[in-house]
Design an enzyme around this catalytic site. Structure first.
Site, PDB file in Angstrom:
ATOM      1  N   CYS B 130       5.402   7.242  18.843  1.00 34.47           N
ATOM      2  CA  CYS B 130       6.173   7.938  17.804  1.00 34.47           C
ATOM      3  C   CYS B 130       6.619   9.343  18.226  1.00 34.47           C
ATOM      4  CB  CYS B 130       5.374   8.012  16.509  1.00 34.47           C
ATOM      5  SG  CYS B 130       3.672   8.586  16.726  1.00 34.47           S
ATOM      6  N   HIS B 254       6.357  13.725  11.771  1.00 34.63           N
ATOM      7  CA  HIS B 254       5.880  14.645  12.802  1.00 34.63           C
ATOM      8  C   HIS B 254       6.872  15.795  13.006  1.00 34.63           C
ATOM      9  CE1 HIS B 254       3.010  11.635  13.683  1.00 34.63           C
ATOM     10  NE2 HIS B 254       3.519  11.110  14.765  1.00 34.63           N
TER      11      HIS B 254
END
Lengths: 359, 359
Positions: B130, B254
Site C-alpha cells: 500500500c 496513509h
C-alpha cells in the site's frame, strides 16, 4: 550565603506556563519569590509552587520591578511588549516564544548544544521552537564528532504544540468521532489562519501559517533556528536543512524522522549510536531485536530526548535515518527554559549588562 | 457478445476483501459469477454483490475449478498455498499480498505506472504494498518527465494497514484512553512480533518485523518494490530509495512525506506540480493560500492518490518535498487489484499461458 532570585513566569496558566512552574519547583534555581503573570482573563487564579498557593496577577510593565529572572511563554506579542521592559528594569529573560529567536542580539540556546552562547546575552535568551530543540539535541553530538552536511526532517507533531485550547479541541474531536458525531474545528491546524480542520483520526500537514516558497512558518523555523544554533558554535561553514512539518493526532510528544548526512564518510551506524548514547540530554532507545524504539506515550513527562531506529542509508555512504521523540511541552519548552535558567544561575549570568537589549 | 468472467475473491471477509467485492461491483469487469472464499472460520457468512447475496465458502484447491480470475487478499501464506493451484486450473490471479511481489516471474503492477508489464504475466500479477503504490503513482509522472535519482520517504501509515482486527483494537484503545482506562494491545504494531504497544494517541515506528540493518520488512518493501516498479519499465539505470515507516493513530489513509531528487536540475516546483496535475490517478491538492493539501479524512473512500505541499529544497537544486495521501484500503489495495483486473480484461489478458507460473 547562596544567592536567591526573584523569579516571574509570564504566561503561567498556559500549557507550557503550568509546566514551567512545575519544572522550576524541581530545579536547582534558588527561588526567593515567584510571581505568576498572565492576561487579565486569567488573573486571580491560584496555582501551587512548592506547596505554596500563589495568585496569578495581570501583567503590567511594573510587574517586573524587583524581578531578577523572567521565564516567558505567553505568546510572541506579549514577549515583544513586556520583555524589553523587564530587561530595562534589570531582569534577565528566558523567552520560549518566537519573538526574539532570530534576533542577532539574542542567543538561541539549548543547554546541551550551545551553552557557551549564554554569556553573550544582553538581557534576553531565546528558547528554540519545540521541534528544533529535540532534533538538535540528538544531532549535536553527531555534528561535533563527525561533521554534518545536510538534514532532511519530517515531523510528527503533537496537538499540545498548538496550545492548551487546541489540545482540548483535539480531545473533543476524538470523543465526537468515536460517538459517531460530526467533528468541529475552530483552532487547528492553527488559530492564526482562516480555515480549520479536525485533527483527530487525521493528519494536518500545516503547522503555523504559510510563508514563502510554500513552506510554513514552522518549517522555516526549523530550518533557520537549526542553523543559528549549530553554525554559530561549531565552526561549520555550511549545513543544509529542509523540513516538512505535520500535525498528528497525538496529545503530547513530537516524533521526528530525521535523515542526515555526516562529513566523515567512515562513520558507521554503530559510531552514531555510541556518540548519541554518550551525549547529555539524549537517551538511546535502539534495540530492534527487542522492539525498543522511542514512543510519544513513553516520552511524556520526561525531560530528555529519545533517539532510535538509527540505520545507514544503504546507497549513500555517510547518510543515516533516525527517529527522535521528546515531550514537546518539557524539553521542547518548559524544561529547556528552566534548564537555561539553571545554567544562568550556575554561571552567575543572571545580571543585565549595561549595553542591554533595546529592541 | 461480451466475454464474461467467473471471478473468485480470496479473503473476501477481510478489511481489503470486503472492499474488493465493492470495487469489483463498481468496475468495468464483466462478472459472470462471483465466488467469495475465506478460511473455515468465515465460511457461511453472507455478503452482497450487486444486490445479490453470496455465501462465503471455505477455500480449497477445488474452489478454483472453472474460475477465470482470482483477486487475492487473504495473507501471504494463503496466496502461496492456493494461487499456484488456481493458475494450474487456468485462473489468472491478481495478488494483493507480499507472497510473489519480488518474484522475477511475477509482474508487480500499478496500472498508472507500468501497465505494459501486465502482458508478461504467467498467471500471477502482484499488487505492490500500500505505501509503495501511492508513492509511485505520484512519482512516476515526475520520473518519466524529469528523471529521478533519489527518494527519501517517511510514512504516516493508518491502523487499517495492519488489518481489520488491528483497526478494531485501535478504536478500543482510543475509547479506553478517553475513558481514563488503561489501554491494552495484543496485535499492534504487528501480530507477527512479540511485544505489542498501544497505537492510540501514540506513534509506533515499527511496521511489520525487523530485518537486516535495522530496517523493518515494510521499509525494505518500499525500497525494493519501488525499484522493481520504476526501474523495469523506465530504462533508468539507478534509483536510490530509503524509507522510515511509522504507524500513526489514523484509521484509514496513509500519509507520506516524500523528498526526491530529479535528474533535470532545471525542473521547478511549478513544473513538478503541472506534471502531477496532468497525470492519471493522482489529484493535485496544492494551494497554500487557501490551505488546500491532502488529508486522510478527505481521501478515505476515494480511488485516487492526492499530492500537495510540493516545495523546492532551497539549498539543493532539483530536490523537492511533497506530501502524498491515499486510501490504503482502496488505491493501496482493493482498487489497485480491481484496476489491474480491469486492464487484464481490456487487453484480453485473462488467460494463463502454457509456460505458466510453477512456484
Amino acid at each position: 550565603m547562596m544567592k536567591e532570585y526573584n523569579v516571574a513566569i509570564l504566561g503561567a496558566t498556559g500549557a507550557v506556563g503550568m509546566r514551567m512552574v512545575d519544572q522550576l519547583a524541581n530545579s536547582t534555581v534558588p527561588v526567593k519569590s515567584l510571581k505568576l503573570l498572565a492576561s487579565a482573563h486569567s488573573a486571580g487564579k491560584q496555582m501551587e509552587f512548592k506547596g505554596e498557593k500563589i495568585t496569578v496577577e495581570e501583567t503590567t510593565n511594573d510587574s517586573f520591578d524587583n524581578v531578577d529572572l523572567v521565564l516567558a511563554s505567553a505568546g510572541g506579542a506579549a514577549s515583544k511588549k513586556f520583555l524589553p521592559e523587564a530587561v530595562k528594569r534589570g531582569a534577565v529573560c528566558v523567552d520560549n516564544t518566537s519573538a526574539f529567536r532570530m534576533d542577532p542580539e539574542v542567543p538561541l540556546v539549548v543547554p546541551e548544544v550551545n551553552p557557551e552562547q549564554l554569556k553573550n546575552h544582553k538581557g534576553i535568551i531565546a528558547n528554540p521552537n519545540c521541534s528544533t530543540i529535540q532534533m538538535v539535541v540528538a544531532l549535536a553530538p553527531v555534528f561535533k564528532k563527525y561533521g554534518l552536511k545536510q538534514v532532511i526532517v519530517s515531523t510528527y507533531q503533537a496537538a499540545s504544540g498548538a496550545g492548551q485550547s487546541a489540545l482540548n479541541e483535539f480531545y473533543q474531536q476524538a470523543k465526537d468521532y468515536l460517538d459517531g458525531k460530526q467533528m468541529s474545528a475552530d483552532i487547528l491546524p492553527t488559530a492564526g489562519d482562516k480555515k480549520h480542520y479536525p485533527l483527530a483520526f487525521n493528519l494536518l500537514p500545516q503547522i503555523d501559517v504559510f510563508e514563502d516558497e510554500g513552506y510554513t512558518h514552522e518549517e522555516w523555523k526549523m530550518i533557520h533556528e537549526t542553523k543559528k544554533i549549530m553554525l554559530n558554535d561549531m565552526n561549520a561553514t555550511d549545513l543544509k536543512v529542509t523540513a516538512t512539518c505535520v500535525r498528528v493526532p497525538v496529545p503530547i510528544s513530537h516524533g521526528e524522522s530525521v535523515y542526515f548526512e555526516v562529513e566523515d564518510k567512515n562513520a558507521s551506524a554503530d559510531d552514531i549510536k555510541k556518540t548519541i548514547s554518550d551525549a547529555a540530554g539524549v537517551t538511546l532507545q535502539d534495540d530492534p531485536d527487542h522492539q525498543v524504539y522511542p514512543q510519544p506515550l513513553n516520552a511524556e513527562g520526561k525531560r530528555e530526548t529519545f533517539a532510535g531506529r538509527i540505520r545507514p542509508d544503504q546507497e549513500n555512504k555517510g547518510c543515516f535515518n533516525m527517529w527522535v521523540v521528546a515531550d514537546n511541552l518539557l524539553k521542547g519548552a518548559a524544561w529547556n527554559t528552566v534548564e537555561n535558567a539553571e545554567r544562568l544561575v550556575d554561571e552567575d549570568l543572571v545580571r543585565v549588562p549595561k549595553d542591554h537589549y533595546q529592541g
